[in-house]
Scaffold this active site. Structure first.
Site, PDB file in Angstrom:
ATOM      1  N   GLN A  82      25.155 -28.070 -12.388  1.00  0.00           N
ATOM      2  CA  GLN A  82      26.146 -27.349 -11.574  1.00  0.00           C
ATOM      3  C   GLN A  82      25.924 -27.629 -10.092  1.00  0.00           C
ATOM      4  O   GLN A  82      24.887 -27.275  -9.517  1.00  0.00           O
ATOM      5  CB  GLN A  82      26.113 -25.834 -11.816  1.00  0.00           C
ATOM      6  N   HIS A 163      31.037 -26.240  -8.755  1.00  0.00           N
ATOM      7  CA  HIS A 163      31.096 -24.782  -8.579  1.00  0.00           C
ATOM      8  C   HIS A 163      32.155 -24.463  -7.519  1.00  0.00           C
ATOM      9  O   HIS A 163      31.927 -24.649  -6.327  1.00  0.00           O
ATOM     10  CB  HIS A 163      29.716 -24.290  -8.130  1.00  0.00           C
ATOM     11  N   HIS A 166      33.260 -17.754  -7.147  1.00  0.00           N
ATOM     12  CA  HIS A 166      32.316 -16.744  -6.638  1.00  0.00           C
ATOM     13  C   HIS A 166      32.154 -16.686  -5.131  1.00  0.00           C
ATOM     14  O   HIS A 166      31.088 -16.307  -4.640  1.00  0.00           O
ATOM     15  CB  HIS A 166      30.916 -16.947  -7.268  1.00  0.00           C
ATOM     16  N   TYR A 168      31.793 -18.992  -2.903  1.00  0.00           N
ATOM     17  CA  TYR A 168      31.009 -20.038  -2.235  1.00  0.00           C
ATOM     18  C   TYR A 168      31.960 -21.045  -1.562  1.00  0.00           C
ATOM     19  O   TYR A 168      33.163 -20.826  -1.503  1.00  0.00           O
ATOM     20  CB  TYR A 168      30.027 -20.680  -3.229  1.00  0.00           C
ATOM     21  N   ARG A 211      34.281 -24.991 -12.297  1.00  0.00           N
ATOM     22  CA  ARG A 211      34.196 -23.550 -12.556  1.00  0.00           C
ATOM     23  C   ARG A 211      34.958 -22.802 -11.473  1.00  0.00           C
ATOM     24  O   ARG A 211      34.707 -22.995 -10.281  1.00  0.00           O
ATOM     25  CB  ARG A 211      32.746 -23.086 -12.573  1.00  0.00           C
ATOM     26  N   GLY A 300      25.423 -15.686 -20.179  1.00  0.00           N
ATOM     27  CA  GLY A 300      24.400 -15.766 -19.143  1.00  0.00           C
ATOM     28  C   GLY A 300      23.214 -14.893 -19.452  1.00  0.00           C
ATOM     29  O   GLY A 300      22.219 -15.344 -20.032  1.00  0.00           O
ATOM     30  N   ARG A 301      23.318 -13.603 -19.090  1.00  0.00           N
ATOM     31  CA  ARG A 301      22.166 -12.718 -19.237  1.00  0.00           C
ATOM     32  C   ARG A 301      21.572 -12.710 -20.647  1.00  0.00           C
ATOM     33  O   ARG A 301      20.342 -12.737 -20.789  1.00  0.00           O
ATOM     34  CB  ARG A 301      22.533 -11.316 -18.734  1.00  0.00           C
TER      35      ARG A 301
HETATM   36  C1  PHB Z   1      23.326 -15.481  -7.458  1.00  0.00           C
HETATM   37  O1  PHB Z   1      22.362 -16.067  -7.003  1.00  0.00           O
HETATM   38  O2  PHB Z   1      23.338 -14.261  -7.623  1.00  0.00           O
HETATM   39  C2  PHB Z   1      24.520 -16.255  -7.850  1.00  0.00           C
HETATM   40  C3  PHB Z   1      24.534 -17.609  -7.650  1.00  0.00           C
HETATM   41  C4  PHB Z   1      25.638 -18.351  -8.020  1.00  0.00           C
HETATM   42  C5  PHB Z   1      26.711 -17.705  -8.582  1.00  0.00           C
HETATM   43  C6  PHB Z   1      26.693 -16.358  -8.785  1.00  0.00           C
HETATM   44  C7  PHB Z   1      25.593 -15.625  -8.421  1.00  0.00           C
HETATM   45  O3  PHB Z   1      27.784 -18.390  -8.928  1.00  0.00           O
END
Ligand code: PHB
Length: 343
Positions: A82, A163, A166, A168, A211, A300-301
């Protein structure tokens, strides 16, 4: 069809943000995923926004990732890098010579990021006010994504994921809340979207995924107008034959759930693989898979705490609980020490 979502873990070796043997072990333990997507990885020193995240711009980093990939491949896995640039979600102490971070415009992100203090402890600190990238700097930025793609190929990755979610940098270009430019990268939706397709082109399109996080609220961007942008990008990427469209859905970080009507339009716009992520369970995924609206889910988690997650889901086995306080930074604890069913 159960993929491992990208997860920031902040365990790269310092100095130099270099992937290491512990990271290779972590990813190899999770090689049973349909696709492993790496943690967000900065394409340049400027793209860094948190302590100890890895990069893919130096020879040392490429060598570190090569070892990760060899090990994941030996375990039968498939792995995607990514590619990340945080833009304004950064602090000048993370930047070369203490420079301000860069963004589409100079509007700051009014919140915090995570750096290390002089004792090496992770602390939260307000993001620095960014400087707007000049028009004549954007070719350099695009080249950095392309170089990072070449590095990813050299390191043995199977794919790259851009990416663009989110809040960024690429999302900062896409959003009217962070892009006030008056050049060809600002203003109309087409202009705000322009940098996204420009960063691809260094590999067969089928090896590149993207993404996005339409309607999500994350890192200061409230993407409630994100449907139109999402559909526009889906169509642009379909034209180019991109490998996949990865939706980070609002369900995990805030924002309204994606409507069925929006999903149907995305499906019509993008005939390739659609990956959905955001608090998915098999129960939530199955009707969408059956309806052909998504092709895979990324988790994820649950993958942090369950290295053998697909096997557990398939067999209906109980899941380990994650230790949240060990998500970010540190060593093996809370990283490579979660038990799998086979011990
Ligand atoms: C994070 O570090 O919390 C984080 C990083 C990348 C993402 C989302 C969250 O896309």
């Amino acid at each position: 069809r159960v993929f491992m979502a990208p997860l920031t873990r902040m365990r790269a070796t310092q100095p130099g943000d270099v992937p290491n043997a512990l990271m290779a072990e972590y990813y190899t333990q999770r090689a049973g995923a349909g696709l492993v997507i790496t943690e967000a990885t900065q394409i340049s020193p400027e793209g860094k926004g948190y302590a100890d995240t890895p990069g893919i711009y130096s020879a040392e980093q490429v060598e570190g990732w090569r070892k990760v990939n060899e090990s994941v491949h030996q375990a039968g896995g498939t792995i995607c890098m990514q590619l990340w640039h945080v833009g304004r979600v950064s602090h000048s102490s993370l930047q070369i010579d203490g420079q301000p971070p860069v963004s589409a415009s100079d509007r700051p992100y009014q919140n915090k990021t995570t750096v290390k203090d002089e004792h090496g402890n992770m602390v939260r600190i307000a993001c620095s006010t960014p400087r707007a990238l000049r028009t004549d700097e954007i070719p350099r930025l695009i080249e950095e994504y392309r170089v990072a793609t070449r590095h990813s190929r050299a390191a043995g990755f199977d794919m790259v994921e851009i990416h663009a979610a989110h809040g960024y940098l690429l999302h900062q270009f896409m959003s009217e809340e962070s892009n006030f430019r008056d050049d060809q990268y600002g203003g109309s939706l087409e202009n705000r979207a322009r940098s996204c397709p420009e960063v691809i082109g260094e590999w067969d399109a089928a090896r590149v995924g993207i993404r996005i996080s339409p309607l999500g609220i994350f890192n200061g961007l409230n993407d409630l107008a994100g449907e139109e942008m999402g559909l526009y990008l889906a169509a642009e990427f379909a034209k180019r034959g991109l490998g996949y469209l990865h939706l980070s859905e609002p369900d995990w970080a805030g924002g309204p759930a994606l409507s069925l009507a929006f999903r149907e339009k995305l499906r019509a716009a993008f005939p390739g693989v659609i990956i959905a992520a955001g608090n998915y369970s098999l129960e939530k995924a199955q009707p969408l898979l059956d309806a052909g609206l998504i092709d895979a889910i990324a988790m994820g988690r649950p993958f942090i705490a369950n290295p053998d997650l697909p096997e557990r889901l398939e067999g209906g086995h109980p899941l380990n609980e994650g230790r949240m306080e060990l998500y970010y930074g540190g060593g093996a604890a809370g990283y490579t020490d979660y038990p799998s069913l086979r011990g």
